[in-house]
Design an enzyme around this catalytic site. Structure first.
Site, short mmCIF file in Angstrom:
data_model
loop_
_atom_site.label_atom_id
_atom_site.label_comp_id
_atom_site.label_asym_id
_atom_site.label_seq_id
_atom_site.Cartn_x
_atom_site.Cartn_y
_atom_site.Cartn_z
CG ASP A 112 -2.16 0.92 0.99
OD1 ASP A 112 -2.42 1.29 -0.17
OD2 ASP A 112 -2.83 1.25 1.99
CG LEU B 240 -2.92 4.59 9.72
CD1 LEU B 240 -3.14 3.12 10.07
CD2 LEU B 240 -1.43 4.90 9.65
N GLY C 181 -2.40 5.09 3.30
CA GLY C 181 -1.40 4.23 2.71
C GLY C 181 -0.33 3.89 3.73
#
Length: 386
Positions: free
Chosen positions: A277, A310, A312
């Site tokens: 990610d 958050l 990524g």
């Protein structure tokens, strides 16, 4: 260098088994064989690795950016090349550049760029991951809620048309924004449909798996959790054998104890696979960047919006492998499979990626005994290392 050579001096992991005192023979960009070190055919150039280990290159199904670039900001071939190049030093030899929820125009530009990258055979480019816009606002994470919307007939048609231009096309959707029949149509057209950013129930998630979804996006993050009376999407991901599930193994997104529990409980044949990610920060010293006009801050190993959400991960694949091996206690071979063979299987590419066998791609990562990346080859060509 000749296109036929052998790598020697390292322990070799072929995706299933370990080979000692062996050589990995490469020819024409593909693996030819693993042979005893003393049984190389005459005329094959031998390259001494100096020890350590050789493993199949890593396959990352969720890469938003790298090298200072986000696909959303610059959906073009140059950005795809930059992202692939930025992740190679960390062992990733095949990845899906990932577009986070954006406008139809940006999405179309990303698809066109992906098609061009495929035609140009950009090293490391596996296809695209379109993460949204057909998600749930309730589990939006860092996605812009103003851009999240239900899937229409035109959206479905555009995705099916895009699949014809790309070697792999994975799309993350939420049951709240997509009808099961559309998932079935997408799957029949060859798309990999992943469930994510959803507050759906276990029963509904299971029905969508039956309709054709085969992956779950970043397990435990941005989804309904396992509860005592409602197992949610997280529960469906673990209990449904037909689903593979990505997981962000950085110690921030998911607690290592939770990862270990999920690994023990996961029903096969679907596996839990490592994804980074990753954002633009990988391979740079950036301290912040923007996504859809919002600033994301890099601090203490994480990437967050100003409100602490958050956004990524500040993670590369070899770090995820080390975390699984050292932080979670997974056997090294299994940690390597989570980064290579299992993601390749999840997107139907295990015939050529994630393992060493006659005819598979010579995508190779050379690691030291301390699991530092020493060298990387994509299609038999060295892209990182002395």
């Amino acid at each position: 260098m000749s296109d036929r050579f052998a790598l020697t001096g390292a322990r070799i992991f072929d995706g299933a088994d370990w080979h000692d005192n062996a050589a990995l023979v490469v020819s024409g960009g593909h693996v030819e064989a693993i042979l005893p070190a003393g049984a190389l055919p005459s005329g094959v150039a031998s390259i001494e690795t100096g020890g350590g280990l050789l493993a199949p290159g890593f396959v990352d199904l969720q890469v938003n950016g790298g090298g200072g670039v986000m696909l959303n900001d610059h959906p073009d071939v140059a950005s795809i090349e930059t992202i692939c190049r930025a992740h190679a030093p960390f062992g990733t030899t095949a990845l899906l550049p990932t577009l986070i929820t954006d406008t139809p125009a940006i999405t179309a530009a990303a698809v066109a760029a992906g098609a061009a990258a495929a035609r140009q055979e950009v090293p490391g480019f596996l296809g695209l991951h379109l993460e949204g816009p057909h998600l749930s606002v309730a589990r939006k994470g860092a996605h812009d809620p103003a851009l999240i919307r239900p899937m229409t007939e035109a959206d479905q048609a555009a995705l099916i048309a895009a699949r014809k231009e790309l070697p792999v096309l994975l799309t993350t959707v939420a049951p709240e924004s997509v009808e099961p029949a559309r998932v079935t149509a997408l799957a029949k057209a060859g798309l990999i449909v992943s469930l994510g950013h959803s507050d759906t129930t276990y029963v509904t998630a299971s029905a969508f798996a039956a309709a054709g979804a085969t992956v779950v996006t970043h397990l435990f993050n941005a989804m309904s959790q396992i509860g005592n009376r409602e197992p949610g999407l997280a529960g469906a991901a673990i209990a449904t054998g037909g689903l593979s599930a990505g997981i962000i193994a950085d110690g921030i997104h998911v607690d290592p104890a939770t990862i270990a529990i999920a690994l023990r409980a996961k029903k096969g044949p679907g596996k839990i696979v490592l994804v980074t990610d990753a954002m633009a920060t990988i391979g740079t010293d950036m301290t912040s960047f923007t996504l859809n006009g919002r600033t994301i801050y890099r601090k203490d190993g994480s990437l967050r919006l100003a409100d602490g959400t958050l956004a990524g991960a500040d993670l590369d694949m070899i770090s995820a492998v080390r975390f699984m091996h050292r932080g979670v206690g997974l056997e090294l071979g299994e940690a390597l499979r989570m980064a290579s063979l299992y993601p390749a299987e999840a997107v139907g590419q295990a015939h050529r990626l994630g393992r060493f066998a006659n005819g598979t791609a010579a995508d190779i990562v050379a690691l030291s005994d301390d699991l530092d990346v020493q060298g990387v080859w994509i299609g038999g060509k060295k892209v990182f290392g002395a």
